[in-house]
Design an enzyme around this catalytic site. Structure first.
Site, PDB file in Angstrom:
ATOM      1  N   TYR A 129       0.798  -1.243   0.000  1.00 17.65           N
ATOM      2  CA  TYR A 129       0.000   0.000   0.000  1.00 17.65           C
ATOM      3  C   TYR A 129       0.831   1.294   0.000  1.00 17.65           C
ATOM      4  CZ  TYR A 129      -2.729  -3.785   2.157  1.00 17.65           C
ATOM      5  OH  TYR A 129      -3.277  -4.995   2.468  1.00 17.65           O
ATOM      6  N   HIS A 130       1.932   1.311  -0.760  1.00 16.28           N
ATOM      7  CA  HIS A 130       2.761   2.520  -0.768  1.00 16.28           C
ATOM      8  C   HIS A 130       3.085   3.016  -2.182  1.00 16.28           C
ATOM      9  CE1 HIS A 130       4.291   0.761   3.309  1.00 16.28           C
ATOM     10  NE2 HIS A 130       3.192   1.471   3.478  1.00 16.28           N
ATOM     11  N   PRO A 131       2.076   3.231  -3.040  1.00 13.01           N
ATOM     12  CA  PRO A 131       2.376   3.699  -4.403  1.00 13.01           C
ATOM     13  C   PRO A 131       2.800   5.170  -4.419  1.00 13.01           C
ATOM     14  CG  PRO A 131       0.003   3.663  -4.070  1.00 13.01           C
ATOM     15  CD  PRO A 131       0.620   3.080  -2.819  1.00 13.01           C
TER      16      PRO A 131
END
Length: 533
Positions: A468-470
């Site tokens: 969850y770190h784009p």
């Protein structure tokens, strides 16, 4: 319906909330925030444990899918992103991490003056109200509450025992001069409640600042231009199509997927690609939507009979009821859990300058982001690759502003990423095989019998997905593929800035919420300096 304010902020996520909150401190500066979701000020958001309701489904969540991933055997990945005020800080695991000093020094070295670690540290400190740590690396009295967990979960001590048994380094504070080692994470909570960016920067001022206007359920459809100048935003609210004008600037803070989508829908991007969707080009900027980076993540899962883990079981119902009662009384106990209570940063090779993997030790057995349910209780251990070499992209699927963009993280696209993940798998397994953690394991859900490198590679291709770190799809720089300059202004256009994780030129080695809030803080300072000038 048209109104005019000084600044229109499109997206009330971590960056948008911070920049809007800070700009509206001056009563002479009018700010409007548009967000497609709701206010996010109810118990589902404020109760940390309720992230289990939001991440797997559509509550406060865009719940995007990726395009089929070649490096993952053609699987379609899942990309939860926060919807509503606070953005992903309203649904995330609340881990407070800034990344490594070298991450920001690298940004500066890539032609972005003002973004070295020493340059950005004051903004981290300004945002922070740290209840546990002080000194040169921490702030007190900022809007973002940072605390130790209040779960009182005895499993934390078992994890620390395993750290000792495996002869790993112990780290108490991951946000000081060094962060290599394992320990217990600090979280963005206050008094056992989630402290999202909206709670820090927007919610306290919604009734009291006449110059701050917040429009929820307001889905931006395009940026309005006069020539090369951004002058406003068109948005859909209910069945109405409305416009709001910006006297000074439009600030796009819609996140790593929807910021490039909105720019492209508005005619800013690769002219040939936009032409295929019948979108008239306003400015040719081929870097829009390129350079997508994300942390590929593998999850070890185990069933366990330890009563301090979470799961689905009849026996767990009385414990859940006790936990709810304790939370109501004291704001302590299991309901304050962010699930990823422990973890840290490790090197897969001793010769590395900085850690290249991060662990998240979860107090439940997670399968496919919690979307596949298993009866019984258990735990998880995530291992993610911090600085992947693979680069992906975000593209338009259609000219419909309400359609999802095409998201391609290109996970494991670079062969080096797969090999580092294999090494990370082995390091993590060494921790899991310590006596303290072995004693918790009743059943190995995913990795039983996986021993050889080839078996590990195949399992990674079967099970890796995002943590969850784009970032990076409107990156900062001065070369032809950069989208914004070091002041976050979009190249070649006027009155348009980007303030969110999409401006990061490279992915930082850690969770991305605190760095995105820092970007919002710094952006507000840059804008205020220009207003004074």
């Amino acid at each position: 319906m048209t109104d005019t304010v000084d600044f229109v902020v499109v997206g009330g996520g971590s960056g948008g909330c911070a920049v809007a909150g800070r700009l509206s401190e001056d009563p002479k500066t009018s700010v409007a925030v548009l967000d497609a979701g709701g206010r996010n000020d109810n118990w589902v958001v404020t109760t940390p444990f309720a992230l289990a309701l939001m991440v797997p489904g559509k509550i406060n969540n865009w719940a995007f899918d990726t395009v089929p991933q070649k490096g993952l055997n053609g699987r379609i990945g899942y990309q939860p992103r926060g919807k509503g005020l606070g953005g992903s800080s309203a649904i995330n695991a609340m881990v407070y991490i800034r990344g490594h000093r070298s991450d920001y020094d690298q940004w500066a070295s890539l032609g972005n003056p003002g973004w070295s670690f020493n340059d950005v540290l004051p903004y981290f400190k300004r945002s922070e109200d740290n209840a546990d740590f002080g000194g040169e690396y921490h702030g007190k009295g900022g809007p973002l509450s940072v605390n130790k967990l209040r779960t009182d979960n005895p499993v934390q001590q078992i994890f620390l025992q395993a750290v000792q048994e495996g002869q790993f380094r112990y780290r108490e504070d991951f946000n000081a001069d060094e962060h290599e080692g394992l320990g217990i994470y600090q979280v963005t909570q206050k008094n056992g409640e989630r402290w999202s960016a909206a709670r820090a920067y927007i919610h306290p001022h919604m009734g009291s600042r006449a110059n701050l206007r917040v429009e929820t359920k307001a889905h931006a459809t395009r940026i309005l231009f006069e020539g090369k100048r951004a002058v406003g935003v068109e948005y859909r609210q209910g069945k109405e199509l409305k416009q709001i004008r910006a006297r000074r600037e439009v600030i796009v803070s819609s996140g790593a997927f929807q910021t490039p989508q909105l720019l492209m829908l508005s005619g800013v991007g690769d002219a040939a690609a936009l032409g295929k969707h019948g979108i008239a080009g306003v400015h040719h900027l081929p870097g829009v939507g390129q350079n997508l980076q994300d942390h590929p993540d593998f999850v070890f899962g185990y069933m366990s009979d330890n009563p301090n883990f979470n799961g689905i079981s009849l026996g767990g119902i009385p414990r859940l009821l006790r936990a709810i009662s304790q939370y109501r009384r004291e704001r302590r106990g299991p309901m304050t859990s962010n699930f990823a209570e422990c973890g840290g940063f490790l090197k897969t090779r001793p010769d590395l300058d900085v850690p290249d993997i991060q662990l998240h030790f979860g107090m439940a057995m997670a399968d496919d982001h919690g979307r596949k349910r298993h009866s019984g209780t258990g735990f998880s251990m995530h291992v993610c690759l911090l600085r992947p070499k693979s680069r992906g992209s975000v593209a338009l699927g259609s000219a419909d502003p309400l359609a999802a963009p095409l998201i391609d993280p290109n996970f494991l696209g670079d062969p080096a990423d797969l090999e580092t993940m294999v090494a990370g798998f082995k390091v993590t397994r060494r921790l899991l095989e310590t006596p303290a953690l072995r004693a918790l394991q009743q059943k190995d859900m995913f990795t039983e019998g996986v021993e050889s490198d080839d078996q590990i590679r195949e399992l990674l291709r079967q099970r890796v997905d995002t943590v969850y770190h784009p970032v990076g799809t409107a990156r900062m720089g001065s070369d032809p593929m950069a989208v914004v300059d070091a002041r976050l202004k979009v190249h070649g256009l006027e009155g348009l800035r980007v303030v969110d994780a999409s401006v990061m030129p490279t992915l930082i080695g850690g969770n991305t919420n605190a760095p995105t809030i820092m970007i919002g803080e710094k952006a507000a300072d840059l804008i205020k300096a220009e207003l004074r000038a």
